[in-house]
Structure formats: C-alpha cells, structure tokens
Design a protein around this motif. Structure first.
Motif, PDB file in Angstrom:
ATOM      1  N   TRP A 188       2.464  -5.191   0.597  1.00  0.00           N
ATOM      2  CA  TRP A 188       1.082  -5.495  -0.320  1.00  0.00           C
ATOM      3  C   TRP A 188       1.311  -4.059  -1.201  1.00  0.00           C
ATOM      4  O   TRP A 188       1.864  -3.903  -1.819  1.00  0.00           O
ATOM      5  N   ASN A 189       0.224  -3.293  -0.917  1.00  0.00           N
ATOM      6  CA  ASN A 189      -0.149  -1.795  -1.673  1.00  0.00           C
ATOM      7  C   ASN A 189       0.373  -0.827  -0.912  1.00  0.00           C
ATOM      8  O   ASN A 189       0.071   0.416  -1.224  1.00  0.00           O
ATOM      9  N   PHE A 190       0.967  -0.811   0.290  1.00  0.00           N
ATOM     10  CA  PHE A 190       1.386   0.011   1.137  1.00  0.00           C
ATOM     11  C   PHE A 190       3.062   0.442   0.899  1.00  0.00           C
ATOM     12  O   PHE A 190       3.848  -0.488   1.000  1.00  0.00           O
ATOM     13  N   VAL A 191       3.408   1.676   1.114  1.00  0.00           N
ATOM     14  CA  VAL A 191       4.755   2.031   1.179  1.00  0.00           C
ATOM     15  C   VAL A 191       5.009   3.126   2.292  1.00  0.00           C
ATOM     16  O   VAL A 191       4.107   4.040   2.602  1.00  0.00           O
ATOM     17  N   SER A 192       6.056   2.897   2.982  1.00  0.00           N
ATOM     18  CA  SER A 192       6.272   3.704   3.965  1.00  0.00           C
ATOM     19  C   SER A 192       7.899   3.604   4.622  1.00  0.00           C
ATOM     20  O   SER A 192       8.560   2.634   4.215  1.00  0.00           O
ATOM     21  N   SER A 193       8.250   4.870   5.063  1.00  0.00           N
ATOM     22  CA  SER A 193       9.642   4.552   5.776  1.00  0.00           C
ATOM     23  C   SER A 193       9.318   4.088   7.097  1.00  0.00           C
ATOM     24  O   SER A 193      10.568   3.597   7.678  1.00  0.00           O
ATOM     25  N   SER A 194       8.276   3.845   7.627  1.00  0.00           N
ATOM     26  CA  SER A 194       8.176   3.316   8.831  1.00  0.00           C
ATOM     27  C   SER A 194       7.580   1.914   8.800  1.00  0.00           C
ATOM     28  O   SER A 194       6.310   1.693   8.367  1.00  0.00           O
ATOM     29  N   LYS A 195       7.732   0.633   9.554  1.00  0.00           N
ATOM     30  CA  LYS A 195       7.354  -0.418   9.348  1.00  0.00           C
ATOM     31  C   LYS A 195       5.944  -0.315  10.182  1.00  0.00           C
ATOM     32  O   LYS A 195       4.997  -1.075  10.047  1.00  0.00           O
ATOM     33  N   ASP A 196       6.155   0.490  11.284  1.00  0.00           N
ATOM     34  CA  ASP A 196       4.865   0.712  12.202  1.00  0.00           C
ATOM     35  C   ASP A 196       3.741   1.277  11.540  1.00  0.00           C
ATOM     36  O   ASP A 196       2.678   0.801  11.658  1.00  0.00           O
ATOM     37  N   ARG A 197       4.135   2.059  10.529  1.00  0.00           N
ATOM     38  CA  ARG A 197       2.893   2.807   9.663  1.00  0.00           C
ATOM     39  C   ARG A 197       2.350   1.855   8.742  1.00  0.00           C
ATOM     40  O   ARG A 197       1.279   1.653   8.396  1.00  0.00           O
ATOM     41  N   LEU A 198       3.095   0.769   8.123  1.00  0.00           N
ATOM     42  CA  LEU A 198       2.644  -0.494   7.333  1.00  0.00           C
ATOM     43  C   LEU A 198       1.975  -1.184   8.178  1.00  0.00           C
ATOM     44  O   LEU A 198       0.644  -1.528   7.710  1.00  0.00           O
ATOM     45  N   ALA A 199       2.239  -1.476   9.333  1.00  0.00           N
ATOM     46  CA  ALA A 199       1.364  -2.365  10.123  1.00  0.00           C
ATOM     47  C   ALA A 199       0.028  -1.661  10.675  1.00  0.00           C
ATOM     48  O   ALA A 199      -1.177  -2.411  10.623  1.00  0.00           O
ATOM     49  N   GLN A 200      -0.102  -0.455  10.679  1.00  0.00           N
ATOM     50  CA  GLN A 200      -1.326   0.382  11.131  1.00  0.00           C
ATOM     51  C   GLN A 200      -2.032   0.335   9.854  1.00  0.00           C
ATOM     52  O   GLN A 200      -3.338   0.333   9.815  1.00  0.00           O
ATOM     53  N   ALA A 201      -1.509   0.557   8.645  1.00  0.00           N
ATOM     54  CA  ALA A 201      -2.326   0.678   7.335  1.00  0.00           C
ATOM     55  C   ALA A 201      -3.024  -0.650   7.134  1.00  0.00           C
ATOM     56  O   ALA A 201      -4.097  -0.770   6.704  1.00  0.00           O
ATOM     57  N   ALA A 202      -2.326  -2.013   7.460  1.00  0.00           N
ATOM     58  CA  ALA A 202      -2.832  -3.148   7.330  1.00  0.00           C
ATOM     59  C   ALA A 202      -4.074  -3.392   8.148  1.00  0.00           C
ATOM     60  O   ALA A 202      -5.027  -3.921   7.791  1.00  0.00           O
ATOM     61  N   ALA A 203      -4.060  -2.944   9.409  1.00  0.00           N
ATOM     62  CA  ALA A 203      -4.926  -2.945  10.414  1.00  0.00           C
ATOM     63  C   ALA A 203      -6.255  -2.223  10.117  1.00  0.00           C
ATOM     64  O   ALA A 203      -7.303  -2.538  10.124  1.00  0.00           O
ATOM     65  N   ASP A 204      -5.822  -0.991   9.396  1.00  0.00           N
ATOM     66  CA  ASP A 204      -6.972  -0.069   9.147  1.00  0.00           C
ATOM     67  C   ASP A 204      -7.610  -0.601   8.273  1.00  0.00           C
ATOM     68  O   ASP A 204      -9.058  -0.536   8.058  1.00  0.00           O
ATOM     69  N   TRP A 205      -6.999  -1.194   7.134  1.00  0.00           N
ATOM     70  CA  TRP A 205      -7.979  -2.086   5.679  1.00  0.00           C
ATOM     71  C   TRP A 205      -8.561  -3.207   6.368  1.00  0.00           C
ATOM     72  O   TRP A 205      -9.782  -3.197   6.115  1.00  0.00           O
ATOM     73  N   LYS A 206      -8.186  -3.880   7.316  1.00  0.00           N
ATOM     74  CA  LYS A 206      -8.764  -5.284   7.754  1.00  0.00           C
ATOM     75  C   LYS A 206      -9.988  -4.824   8.616  1.00  0.00           C
ATOM     76  O   LYS A 206     -10.672  -5.699   8.515  1.00  0.00           O
ATOM     77  N   ALA A 207      -9.822  -3.664   9.082  1.00  0.00           N
ATOM     78  CA  ALA A 207     -11.021  -3.430  10.158  1.00  0.00           C
ATOM     79  C   ALA A 207     -12.017  -2.607   9.263  1.00  0.00           C
ATOM     80  O   ALA A 207     -12.965  -1.979   9.994  1.00  0.00           O
ATOM     81  N   GLY A 208     -11.834  -2.284   8.101  1.00  0.00           N
ATOM     82  CA  GLY A 208     -12.753  -1.608   7.229  1.00  0.00           C
ATOM     83  C   GLY A 208     -12.775   0.059   7.614  1.00  0.00           C
ATOM     84  O   GLY A 208     -13.733   0.697   7.601  1.00  0.00           O
ATOM     85  N   ARG A 209     -11.626   0.562   8.252  1.00  0.00           N
ATOM     86  CA  ARG A 209     -11.529   2.023   8.549  1.00  0.00           C
ATOM     87  C   ARG A 209     -11.177   2.914   7.373  1.00  0.00           C
ATOM     88  O   ARG A 209     -10.937   4.147   7.651  1.00  0.00           O
ATOM     89  N   MET A 210     -10.874   2.337   5.830  1.00  0.00           N
ATOM     90  CA  MET A 210     -10.616   3.217   4.946  1.00  0.00           C
ATOM     91  C   MET A 210     -11.775   3.066   3.925  1.00  0.00           C
ATOM     92  O   MET A 210     -12.325   2.318   3.477  1.00  0.00           O
ATOM     93  N   LYS A 211     -12.191   4.564   3.398  1.00  0.00           N
ATOM     94  CA  LYS A 211     -13.424   4.950   2.638  1.00  0.00           C
ATOM     95  C   LYS A 211     -13.052   3.852   1.386  1.00  0.00           C
ATOM     96  O   LYS A 211     -12.301   4.255   0.867  1.00  0.00           O
ATOM     97  N   LEU A 212     -14.182   3.302   0.860  1.00  0.00           N
ATOM     98  CA  LEU A 212     -14.403   2.766  -0.365  1.00  0.00           C
ATOM     99  C   LEU A 212     -14.559   3.624  -1.635  1.00  0.00           C
ATOM    100  O   LEU A 212     -15.348   4.804  -1.144  1.00  0.00           O
ATOM    101  N   PRO A 213     -14.290   3.678  -2.989  1.00  0.00           N
ATOM    102  CA  PRO A 213     -15.092   4.333  -3.858  1.00  0.00           C
ATOM    103  C   PRO A 213     -16.519   3.996  -3.858  1.00  0.00           C
ATOM    104  O   PRO A 213     -17.047   2.760  -3.384  1.00  0.00           O
TER     105      PRO A 213
END
Length: 297
Positions: free
Chosen positions: A250-275
């Motif tokens: 999606w909109n995530f780039v990383s050398s780690s697949k684990d990090r991509l999965a964490q970013a997706a989980a963070d976004w789905k759970a609303g843990r990333m601040k919006l503008p």
C-alpha cells in the motif's frame, strides 16, 4: 544504452481520477532509490468537483515523497501540522521515516477549475534511516536551480547533477530533474550514478536510434547517454545508488516485512495521528491484498 522500456499502466485513484503508474514494475521494482513513480494527468478539473476526487488522509513509512507539478495546484496537509499548496515548478518533499499521514486535495480546482499535470515519486530511505523522525520541506526559487542550454531548459528537483545541488535534504545519493526540450534539441543524461532512467511526460524523443513517445520510461545502462527531442518534450531524468531490497505494501515501504505488517496494524487500529483538518475523513486500509504476515520467530 537502454536496459529496459517501461510503459505506464493506467490506475484509478477513485472519483474519476486516474494516474499512469510507472514504478514499481514487475521486472524492475526500483531505479536507484526511486521505488514509486506516478504520472498525474494531464486532467481538466471543473469548478465544483466532488470531494471524492481528493486523496484523503493516508499514512506512509520508510520513504520520502516528492510532488512536482507542470500545471495545477494541490493542497497538502500532514500530521506534523504543515498546510500549504504545491504549485508548478515547486517541490513538496515529505520524509515519512517512522510514520506520517497526509492528504492531497484539489481545493483550488474546486473553487476555480484547474488543469492538473505532474509527477509524484517516492524515494526509499536507506538502511539505518528508515525510522528517522518524519519531516516536511517546501522548495521553490533558488532551492531548485535552473539552467538553459541550446534549446533545453532544465530544473533540478532533488539531489546533485549538472554541477548543481537542489535544496531538499536527501538521505542517499540521487538526482531528479525536469528537462523542457525544444524540437531538435539534445540533452545529456547525468552520469556518475549506478542506476538511471528517463521518463517522457509529453512529446517524443529519440534514443538509440528509436522514437519514444510520452508515457514511457527508459531505464538506462551506466554509459554516457544523450536524448534528442523529436518534438517539444517534457522529460524527467532520475536515478541514484541502490539502497537494497525494499518491500512495498500500500503506502508503506520497508526492508522488513514485519515492519509493514506493524504499520498496517497501526493504521487499522487508529494509532497514527491524522492531519488536524482531516481527523474525520481518511483512507481505510485496503482489504486486499492482505499485508505481509510477520516472520516466524
């Protein structure tokens, strides 16, 4: 001289807004650190266009985005509090690092109508810098050096080339420039970088004795090279040093697949601040394809 030819593929972003997707490509994921390259427009936007055309708030990690317009205007808002438009021949350079969210809206077009045409690229951050603090900078004027030579007007967007250095703070060796070429003019493609490419945004050019039309990226070898405009052409030249294998979801780039999965989980759970102005309107995580599963320990 030409290692590969990549044709743009049309992709819908919703609301009737289409782009030409160039990178990533199945047989060529990156050119230097450039991992994503979209050709926006040309597209006429009528006054009063629906808000569904806007790119609602969405997240990024592990990359820098660079927006460059030939025409039109896009309003940028991000979770760091920056809110300002990007206009033709200016640059919004946003480094996501450990995580940022932003929206891109067509507010000028909604009020007045507009003719949108430009490029959005993503630059993968190198090892050791993928999780740096997010940042944003806007560049115009002297930050984006220009030159003219024998029918070619050039503007350096980022990095170093043609004996010049642009103002945006980059994190690995790269170059990115816009060449506006009169019919019959020729231009050098910068050397000194391991990977290079050119993209024909408008018009037609000649390279290796072949005609190449707009919507095509030519991935180049390491040797010296020049391009000739067969008609008036807007050409983007880009490249740099590889940063290593990168995974993209999606909109995530990383050398780690684990990090991509964490970013997706963070976004789905609303843990990333919006503008601040977009706190009730955002882009949900896509259902398919599924984000990569964490590696087994």
């Amino acid at each position: 001289m030409i290692d590969m030819i990549i044709e743009q593929r049309r992709r819908s972003l919703g609301g009737g807004f289409e782009v030409g997707r160039v990178l990533p490509f199945a047989k060529r994921r990156m050119v230097g650190p450039f991992i994503f390259f979209d050709h926006m427009g040309p597209l006429d936007l009528a006054p009063g266009i629906d808000r569904s055309v806007d790119v609602r708030a969405h997240p990024h990690i592990g990359l820098s985005t660079v927006t460059y317009l030939f025409s039109g205007e896009i309003m940028h808002r991000d979770s760091l509090g920056y809110e300002l438009p990007v206009r033709p021949h200016e640059v919004n350079w946003m480094t996501a690092g450990s995580g940022i969210t932003h929206s891109e809206r067509f507010e000028h077009a909604r009020a007045h109508g507009d003719h949108l045409h430009g490029i959005q690229a993503w630059v993968a951050l190198p090892d050791g810098m993928e999780e740096i603090d997010p940042s944003f900078s806007h560049h115009s004027g002297a930050d984006l050096p220009q030159w003219e030579e024998a029918g070619v007007t050039g503007q350096l967007i980022a990095g170093s080339a043609y004996g010049l250095t642009a103002g945006a703070a980059t994190h690995s060796p790269l170059f990115y420039a816009h060449l506006d070429m009169a019919p019959g003019s020729t231009a050098e493609i910068p050397g000194g970088y391991t990977e290079r490419a050119l993209y024909i945004a408008t018009g037609a050019v000649e390279m290796d004795g072949m005609r190449h039309e707009s919507g095509r990226m030519l991935v180049l070898g390491a040797g010296a090279s020049r391009v000739k405009a067969l008609e008036h052409a807007k050409v983007m030249v880009l490249g740099g040093e590889p940063v290593g294998e990168r995974h993209l979801y999606w909109n995530f780039v990383s050398s780690s697949k684990d990090r991509l999965a964490q970013a997706a989980a963070d976004w789905k759970a609303g843990r990333m601040k919006l503008p601040d102005a977009d706190d009730k309107e955002f882009t949900p995580l896509p259902d398919e394809p599924k984000p990569p599963a964490p590696a087994m320990s």
